[in-house]
Design a protein around this motif. Structure first.
Motif, PDB file in Angstrom:
ATOM      1  N   GLU A  58       0.942  -1.104   0.073  1.00 32.97           N
ATOM      2  CA  GLU A  58      -0.066  -0.018  -0.051  1.00 32.97           C
ATOM      3  C   GLU A  58       0.862   1.238  -0.040  1.00 32.97           C
ATOM      4  OE1 GLU A  58      -3.344   0.205   2.751  1.00 32.97           O
ATOM      5  OE2 GLU A  58      -3.047  -2.273   3.023  1.00 32.97           O
ATOM      6  N   VAL A  59       0.578   2.177  -0.850  1.00 35.13           N
ATOM      7  CA  VAL A  59       1.306   3.253  -0.877  1.00 35.13           C
ATOM      8  C   VAL A  59       0.598   4.664  -0.842  1.00 35.13           C
ATOM      9  CG1 VAL A  59       2.802   4.470  -2.825  1.00 35.13           C
ATOM     10  CG2 VAL A  59       2.823   1.899  -2.805  1.00 35.13           C
ATOM     11  N   GLN A  60       1.329   5.519  -0.085  1.00 29.13           N
ATOM     12  CA  GLN A  60       0.666   6.832  -0.062  1.00 29.13           C
ATOM     13  C   GLN A  60       1.835   7.797  -0.360  1.00 29.13           C
ATOM     14  OE1 GLN A  60      -0.782   7.684   3.854  1.00 29.13           O
ATOM     15  NE2 GLN A  60      -2.637   6.892   3.163  1.00 29.13           N
ATOM     16  N   ASP A  61       1.711   8.937  -1.121  1.00 25.42           N
ATOM     17  CA  ASP A  61       2.547   9.843  -1.736  1.00 25.42           C
ATOM     18  C   ASP A  61       2.050  11.263  -1.871  1.00 25.42           C
ATOM     19  OD1 ASP A  61       5.154  10.371  -2.643  1.00 25.42           O
ATOM     20  OD2 ASP A  61       4.542  10.125  -4.857  1.00 25.42           O
ATOM     21  N   ASN A  62       2.849  12.047  -1.895  1.00 23.09           N
ATOM     22  CA  ASN A  62       2.716  13.586  -2.229  1.00 23.09           C
ATOM     23  C   ASN A  62       3.869  14.088  -2.887  1.00 23.09           C
ATOM     24  OD1 ASN A  62       4.107  15.252  -0.158  1.00 23.09           O
ATOM     25  ND2 ASN A  62       2.489  14.167   1.188  1.00 23.09           N
ATOM     26  N   TYR A  63       3.525  14.786  -3.721  1.00 21.90           N
ATOM     27  CA  TYR A  63       4.691  15.349  -4.823  1.00 21.90           C
ATOM     28  C   TYR A  63       4.076  16.818  -5.331  1.00 21.90           C
ATOM     29  CZ  TYR A  63       2.156  13.251  -8.428  1.00 21.90           C
ATOM     30  OH  TYR A  63       1.096  12.634  -9.274  1.00 21.90           O
ATOM     31  N   GLU A  64       4.938  17.611  -5.958  1.00 18.77           N
ATOM     32  CA  GLU A  64       4.715  18.823  -6.573  1.00 18.77           C
ATOM     33  C   GLU A  64       4.379  18.570  -7.914  1.00 18.77           C
ATOM     34  OE1 GLU A  64       7.110  22.168  -5.376  1.00 18.77           O
ATOM     35  OE2 GLU A  64       6.464  21.978  -3.279  1.00 18.77           O
ATOM     36  N   SER A  65       3.277  19.057  -8.474  1.00 18.13           N
ATOM     37  CA  SER A  65       3.053  18.559  -9.907  1.00 18.13           C
ATOM     38  C   SER A  65       3.979  19.019 -10.831  1.00 18.13           C
ATOM     39  CB  SER A  65       1.358  19.063 -10.148  1.00 18.13           C
ATOM     40  OG  SER A  65       0.847  18.625  -9.319  1.00 18.13           O
ATOM     41  N   ASP A  66       4.717  20.113 -10.664  1.00 14.90           N
ATOM     42  CA  ASP A  66       5.597  20.482 -11.537  1.00 14.90           C
ATOM     43  C   ASP A  66       6.895  19.726 -11.844  1.00 14.90           C
ATOM     44  OD1 ASP A  66       6.604  21.335  -9.259  1.00 14.90           O
ATOM     45  OD2 ASP A  66       7.486  23.274  -9.913  1.00 14.90           O
ATOM     46  N   GLU A  67       6.945  18.906 -10.636  1.00 13.89           N
ATOM     47  CA  GLU A  67       8.228  17.810 -10.672  1.00 13.89           C
ATOM     48  C   GLU A  67       7.966  16.446 -11.297  1.00 13.89           C
ATOM     49  OE1 GLU A  67       9.385  17.212  -6.464  1.00 13.89           O
ATOM     50  OE2 GLU A  67       9.631  19.510  -6.443  1.00 13.89           O
ATOM     51  N   HIS A  68       6.541  15.964 -11.456  1.00 11.44           N
ATOM     52  CA  HIS A  68       6.188  14.903 -11.844  1.00 11.44           C
ATOM     53  C   HIS A  68       4.653  14.774 -12.513  1.00 11.44           C
ATOM     54  CE1 HIS A  68       9.431  12.693  -9.793  1.00 11.44           C
ATOM     55  NE2 HIS A  68       9.040  13.457  -8.724  1.00 11.44           N
ATOM     56  N   ASP A  69       4.361  14.103 -13.302  1.00 12.34           N
ATOM     57  CA  ASP A  69       3.124  14.111 -13.519  1.00 12.34           C
ATOM     58  C   ASP A  69       2.442  12.557 -12.949  1.00 12.34           C
ATOM     59  OD1 ASP A  69       3.342  11.821 -15.598  1.00 12.34           O
ATOM     60  OD2 ASP A  69       3.731  13.083 -16.995  1.00 12.34           O
ATOM     61  N   LEU A  70       1.091  12.407 -12.923  1.00 13.87           N
ATOM     62  CA  LEU A  70       0.717  11.107 -12.220  1.00 13.87           C
ATOM     63  C   LEU A  70       1.116   9.956 -12.734  1.00 13.87           C
ATOM     64  CD1 LEU A  70      -1.353  10.015 -10.112  1.00 13.87           C
ATOM     65  CD2 LEU A  70      -3.179  10.136 -11.938  1.00 13.87           C
ATOM     66  N   GLY A  71       1.095   9.825 -14.171  1.00 14.47           N
ATOM     67  CA  GLY A  71       1.537   8.341 -14.658  1.00 14.47           C
ATOM     68  C   GLY A  71       3.044   7.917 -14.214  1.00 14.47           C
ATOM     69  N   SER A  72       4.045   9.251 -14.600  1.00 11.13           N
ATOM     70  CA  SER A  72       5.490   8.966 -14.217  1.00 11.13           C
ATOM     71  C   SER A  72       5.760   8.683 -12.841  1.00 11.13           C
ATOM     72  CB  SER A  72       6.099  10.002 -14.841  1.00 11.13           C
ATOM     73  OG  SER A  72       6.085  10.972 -14.070  1.00 11.13           O
ATOM     74  N   ARG A  73       5.053   9.324 -11.902  1.00  7.51           N
ATOM     75  CA  ARG A  73       5.191   9.167 -10.522  1.00  7.51           C
ATOM     76  C   ARG A  73       4.585   7.688 -10.176  1.00  7.51           C
ATOM     77  NH1 ARG A  73       8.739  10.797  -6.749  1.00  7.51           N
ATOM     78  NH2 ARG A  73       7.575  10.633  -4.597  1.00  7.51           N
ATOM     79  N   VAL A  74       3.568   7.171 -10.708  1.00 11.56           N
ATOM     80  CA  VAL A  74       3.073   5.867 -10.435  1.00 11.56           C
ATOM     81  C   VAL A  74       4.123   4.583 -11.150  1.00 11.56           C
ATOM     82  CG1 VAL A  74       1.356   4.154 -10.721  1.00 11.56           C
ATOM     83  CG2 VAL A  74       0.706   6.208 -10.116  1.00 11.56           C
ATOM     84  N   PHE A  75       4.553   4.913 -12.307  1.00 11.12           N
ATOM     85  CA  PHE A  75       5.561   4.241 -12.877  1.00 11.12           C
ATOM     86  C   PHE A  75       6.757   4.064 -12.030  1.00 11.12           C
ATOM     87  CE2 PHE A  75       8.491   2.643 -15.748  1.00 11.12           C
ATOM     88  CZ  PHE A  75       7.925   1.695 -16.479  1.00 11.12           C
ATOM     89  N   GLU A  76       7.263   5.292 -11.695  1.00 11.90           N
ATOM     90  CA  GLU A  76       8.496   5.254 -10.761  1.00 11.90           C
ATOM     91  C   GLU A  76       8.487   4.213  -9.510  1.00 11.90           C
ATOM     92  OE1 GLU A  76      11.487   8.526  -8.586  1.00 11.90           O
ATOM     93  OE2 GLU A  76       9.559   9.124  -9.170  1.00 11.90           O
ATOM     94  N   ILE A  77       7.382   4.446  -8.777  1.00  9.79           N
ATOM     95  CA  ILE A  77       6.894   3.901  -7.602  1.00  9.79           C
ATOM     96  C   ILE A  77       6.822   2.233  -7.837  1.00  9.79           C
ATOM     97  CG2 ILE A  77       5.271   3.730  -5.630  1.00  9.79           C
ATOM     98  CD1 ILE A  77       4.784   6.609  -5.752  1.00  9.79           C
ATOM     99  N   CYS A  78       5.942   1.792  -8.795  1.00 11.15           N
ATOM    100  CA  CYS A  78       5.876   0.501  -9.242  1.00 11.15           C
ATOM    101  C   CYS A  78       7.253  -0.257  -9.502  1.00 11.15           C
ATOM    102  CB  CYS A  78       4.848   0.339 -10.158  1.00 11.15           C
ATOM    103  SG  CYS A  78       3.028   0.853  -9.694  1.00 11.15           S
ATOM    104  N   SER A  79       8.032   0.542 -10.147  1.00  8.02           N
ATOM    105  CA  SER A  79       9.237  -0.056 -10.881  1.00  8.02           C
ATOM    106  C   SER A  79      10.088  -0.284  -9.530  1.00  8.02           C
ATOM    107  CB  SER A  79      10.022   0.834 -11.611  1.00  8.02           C
ATOM    108  OG  SER A  79       9.428   1.208 -12.785  1.00  8.02           O
ATOM    109  N   ILE A  80      10.171   0.618  -8.692  1.00 10.83           N
ATOM    110  CA  ILE A  80      10.953   0.288  -7.497  1.00 10.83           C
ATOM    111  C   ILE A  80      10.519  -0.760  -6.618  1.00 10.83           C
ATOM    112  CG2 ILE A  80      11.588   1.362  -5.033  1.00 10.83           C
ATOM    113  CD1 ILE A  80      11.637   4.004  -6.413  1.00 10.83           C
ATOM    114  N   ILE A  81       9.186  -0.963  -6.507  1.00 13.76           N
ATOM    115  CA  ILE A  81       8.469  -1.904  -5.928  1.00 13.76           C
ATOM    116  C   ILE A  81       8.926  -3.344  -6.364  1.00 13.76           C
ATOM    117  CG2 ILE A  81       6.457  -3.299  -5.352  1.00 13.76           C
ATOM    118  CD1 ILE A  81       5.107  -0.390  -4.863  1.00 13.76           C
ATOM    119  N   ASP A  82       8.917  -3.362  -7.828  1.00 13.18           N
ATOM    120  CA  ASP A  82       9.387  -4.598  -8.741  1.00 13.18           C
ATOM    121  C   ASP A  82      10.671  -5.008  -8.380  1.00 13.18           C
ATOM    122  OD1 ASP A  82       6.810  -4.874  -9.712  1.00 13.18           O
ATOM    123  OD2 ASP A  82       7.138  -3.808 -11.728  1.00 13.18           O
ATOM    124  N   SER A  83      11.671  -4.010  -8.241  1.00 14.92           N
ATOM    125  CA  SER A  83      12.886  -3.989  -7.914  1.00 14.92           C
ATOM    126  C   SER A  83      13.352  -4.882  -6.403  1.00 14.92           C
ATOM    127  CB  SER A  83      13.850  -2.727  -8.012  1.00 14.92           C
ATOM    128  OG  SER A  83      13.553  -2.149  -6.959  1.00 14.92           O
TER     129      SER A  83
END
Length: 100
Positions: A58-83
């Motif tokens: 289960e993941v909770q995250d917050n970030y400023e939208s000018d740094e990431h978009d929703l899809g890229s942030r979810v992809f980044e987190i899921c990639s780390i979980i897969d690793s």
């Protein structure tokens, strides 16, 4: 603080579709940069808050939208979980726990 979005969105990640609860708030942040005389010294920041479950985490995250978009942030987190390097999630300020 003004809320703009509060919804659930389906984000594709490889062959998986992840249901992401997504909230966007807008707030003013003090800035030291004054380009124009009428500048009040504040800039508007959009802050996204997301939560989802992926691969037993289960993941909770917050970030400023000018740094990431929703899809890229979810992809980044899921990639780390897969690793398998879950400590990396903590390093990038993601709150997480193993689902029960």
């Amino acid at each position: 603080m003004e809320q703009h979005f509060n919804c659930t969105e389906i984000i594709p990640y490889h062959d998986t579709k992840i249901s992401v609860h997504w909230v966007r708030n807008e707030y003013k942040k003090k800035s030291d940069i004054h380009i124009f005389e009428e500048d009040d010294g504040y800039t508007t920041i959009e802050k996204d808050y997301i939560s989802f479950k992926y691969n037993g985490i289960e993941v909770q995250d917050n970030y400023e939208s000018d740094e990431h978009d929703l899809g890229s942030r979810v992809f980044e987190i899921c990639s780390i979980i897969d690793s398998g390097d879950l400590e990396r999630l903590t390093e990038i300020n993601v709150k997480w726990k193993i689902s029960e």
